[in-house]
Every structure is written in C-alpha cells, then in structure tokens.
Design a protein around this motif. Sequence first.
Motif, mmCIF file in Angstrom:
data_model
loop_
_atom_site.group_PDB
_atom_site.id
_atom_site.type_symbol
_atom_site.label_atom_id
_atom_site.label_comp_id
_atom_site.label_asym_id
_atom_site.label_seq_id
_atom_site.Cartn_x
_atom_site.Cartn_y
_atom_site.Cartn_z
ATOM 1 N N UNK A 1 0.904 -1.204 -0.216
ATOM 2 C CA UNK A 1 -0.013 0.013 -0.031
ATOM 3 C C UNK A 1 0.754 1.287 0.162
ATOM 4 N N UNK A 2 1.853 1.315 0.768
ATOM 5 C CA UNK A 2 2.860 2.489 0.863
ATOM 6 C C UNK A 2 3.437 2.694 -0.470
ATOM 7 N N UNK A 3 4.080 1.661 -1.078
ATOM 8 C CA UNK A 3 4.673 1.863 -2.545
ATOM 9 C C UNK A 3 3.599 2.357 -3.586
ATOM 10 N N UNK A 4 2.332 1.858 -3.470
ATOM 11 C CA UNK A 4 1.519 2.222 -4.644
ATOM 12 C C UNK A 4 1.074 3.668 -4.491
ATOM 13 N N UNK A 5 0.980 4.077 -3.063
ATOM 14 C CA UNK A 5 0.590 5.492 -2.716
ATOM 15 C C UNK A 5 1.951 6.376 -3.359
ATOM 16 N N UNK A 6 3.105 5.990 -3.226
ATOM 17 C CA UNK A 6 4.211 6.506 -3.884
ATOM 18 C C UNK A 6 4.443 6.799 -5.396
ATOM 19 N N UNK A 7 3.446 5.964 -5.898
ATOM 20 C CA UNK A 7 3.817 5.848 -7.228
ATOM 21 C C UNK A 7 2.356 6.885 -7.911
ATOM 22 N N UNK A 8 1.700 7.228 -7.158
ATOM 23 C CA UNK A 8 0.382 8.309 -7.500
ATOM 24 C C UNK A 8 0.786 9.389 -8.164
ATOM 25 N N UNK A 9 1.735 10.395 -7.749
ATOM 26 C CA UNK A 9 2.139 11.358 -8.176
ATOM 27 C C UNK A 9 2.745 11.357 -9.634
ATOM 28 N N UNK A 10 3.862 10.257 -9.690
ATOM 29 C CA UNK A 10 4.522 10.013 -10.969
ATOM 30 C C UNK A 10 3.688 9.691 -11.975
#
Length: 433
Positions: free
Chosen positions: A412-421
């Motif tokens: 979940x943390x990694x997916x949220x980190x990919x949101x802006x890119x």
Amino acid sequence: MASGSRWGIVLLFMAAYVLSFIDRQILALLIGPIRADLGITDTQFGLLSGLAFSIFYAVLGLPIAGLSDRYARPVIIAAGILVWSIATLGCAFVHSFAMLFVFRIMVGAGEATLAPAVYSYIADIIPRPKLGWAMSVFSLGSFIGSGLAFMLGGSILSLTVGQPDLNVFGAVIHPWQLCFAIVGLPGIVLSAIIFLWVREPVQAGGRALTRKGASMSVAMQYLWQNRALFVPHILGYTFIAMTLFSLLGWMPAVLMRVHGMSPRIVGFAFGGIAMVCGVSGVLTSGRLVDTLTQRGHKGAPMITGAIGALGVVLPMAIIGFAQATPVILICLAVAFYFASFPMPPSTFVQQVAVPQEMRARLSAVLLFFNAMGGLAGGAFLIGFLNDHVFHSPMAVGTSLCLVAIGSSSLGALLLLASRKPFERLMAQSRHRT
C-alpha cells in the motif's frame, strides 16, 4: 470488430484464466496426501507451489511478451494453454518430488504465455473508458478458477478416500493424482477453440491493426525513464501479490491442520469464498477505477489498489488470534474481497501508461516480479517459517498472517508513492496528443 464479438473474446480469455488457476491452485488442497505419499516437508511444498511454477512462468514471460508484441497473439495463447494442460496431466503420473517439480515448471512455462498476450490484446479491442471493466472481467478468471480448483479437489478427494490405487498402463495412480488428470483435460479443448476462432483485431477498413513491437532494450529504457512510477508500482504489486498468493496457497493448510476441517469442507468453504468474494472485489475494483477516473481522480488506480491492500490487514490480524471457525471464515471472506482489489488497477496502469508497442513486454516484467517475489517468495517464506523458525507445521496460521500483513502494508505504501508520478505521466501524454 463488433462490440459483442469483443466481449465474447474477453469472456473466452477469462475462461482460459479460469483453467490456468484451476491447474495452478489444485495443488494447495492436496498438501496432505502429497506430503504423505512423497514424503516432503513444508519447505519443499512451498517450493512446489511457488518456485517450481514461477521459474519458467517468470523467465519465459519476457521473451514470450516480445513475441506477443510482434506476432499473432491468439496462436501464442492457444499454444500456451496446450502446454500447461498436458503438463497438468503429467502430474497425475509422478512418484517423486523431483518429477512433480519438473511438471510444475512446465505448467508455469505454459501459463507464461497468457497474461502478457491477453492484456495487450484486450487493450487493442476495448475502448479506454471501459478498459478497467474489461480487465476486471478477465481477472475474474483467477478467482473463479481458484474456487473451482478447491471445490473440485475437495469433491474428488472425498469420493476417492479409502479407495485403492489405480493401475493405468502399468503406472500406479494415487487418488489425489486423479485430480490433476481431471482438471488438465478441458484446456486441450479450449486451446483448439481459441486457435480456430480468435484472430488479430483489424481496423475499420478491414486492415490488420499495425503492431511494431519494441525491443526489450527500448522497453527497459522507457521503464527506467519513468522509474519514479514503475519501481514503486512493480514492487508495490509484488508485495500485494505475495498476500494473495499466500492466501491461496496456504489457507487450506490452516483450515485443515489447525482447525480440523476435512478437505471436502475446506474445498467448498474456501472455494466459495474465493469465487464470491474474489469476484466481487475484482468487479468493485474495476468499477471504482473507471468511476474515479471519469470524475477526475487522476491517481484512481493507485488509490484503489491501496484501499485493497490496507483492507486485508485487520481481517488477517483477527485470523491470527481467532479460534472460532465462523469468525475465521468471515474474516477470510473480507480479506479475499480486499485482496482482489489490486488486480484491475495494476493491469489498467500497464495498458494506459505504456506505449502500445511495448505493453506485453512491460506486462511481462511486472509478472516476472510478481511470480518470483509474490508467488515463489511468499510460498517459500511461509514454509520456511514453519520448518525453521516456529519448528511446527501447526504454526502455519501465524506464518501466513505475518507474511500477509507485512506484505500488504508495504504494498500500500509503495502504491501511494507511485501516484504522483503516474499523474504526471498521464498529463504529459494528454499534452502530447
């Protein structure tokens, strides 16, 4: 291509996905008789259910994806179905860990053809506003197939328990091996149907859709240029895949060993949960991606995937401490519902964020990490924890919960980190068009 024909092909591919997961997951319910007849440990069983399948599934997916970007995808899909079906039949005649390991490798090799080619094909025939829904329909096959695998396996085992071994052309067949023979046959028929009926899509004027496949080096260069998106995206879904595959591979053992349920009851209870809750979660997820996208939420796939990953944590924590079987089954249903969320948004991102000529290749890269990290890694880790950390097969529930909660949270943390890119890449794409 008419709308009805397009959706008919999607359903046909979903049927192939159903059979692939039946052949893949039937092993999980057979853990008891396989361990007894072949004399293997939990660690070895984890290798059978994870690494054996994943070796060629992951490695062959990359060159096969290159073929899918250049050549007729229906032929590639049909050939793969034929290979994994024959390999599943071969599992009915094994009498050692090594033989079963080899045939499971072949099952993975055949199944490596399916997802990259199908994802690319669906993206070519379904309009983008309905792409999330189409990916959901295809993804249904994984849960329908898993559910049927457990139901069929439980029924066959209950009917053959206490029955003598069979002698087929001089080969001794144990009752559990009949399961592999029965589930392997339908794939041969489906392979022929896809080969004879499905064709590459054509443009409005009747011309074949132009597809110029990019080289792997070009595809990897694109991935590296957009690493802010693809690194957390790939790693995030790998950790989330670890949760789902761990549930599918080891939850039957938890129910049978720890809670004393028979294979038949586990087959119908767990199979029903996998089908109903998995299918419901996939459909909800696909609709949510499409709805949020249409309402202007540019990071809809990441939001949806993270909701699913975090939704697994609480029910798995309860499973780790609960003793009452009804409570465990209810929590398992909730966990399966949310564990299925990430599948449609993952495939959605692969198709909209990647140029057409390299979709299959980058889909194969994601599947490589999902297979080696999510499937092989999760299956091995749980078996290893049982054998070498907790030193007891009865600790399988604890091992499963630790792996599922940890991997879901990280995912979940990694997916949220990919949101802006992802949002930036989509904005650049719209600007160029």
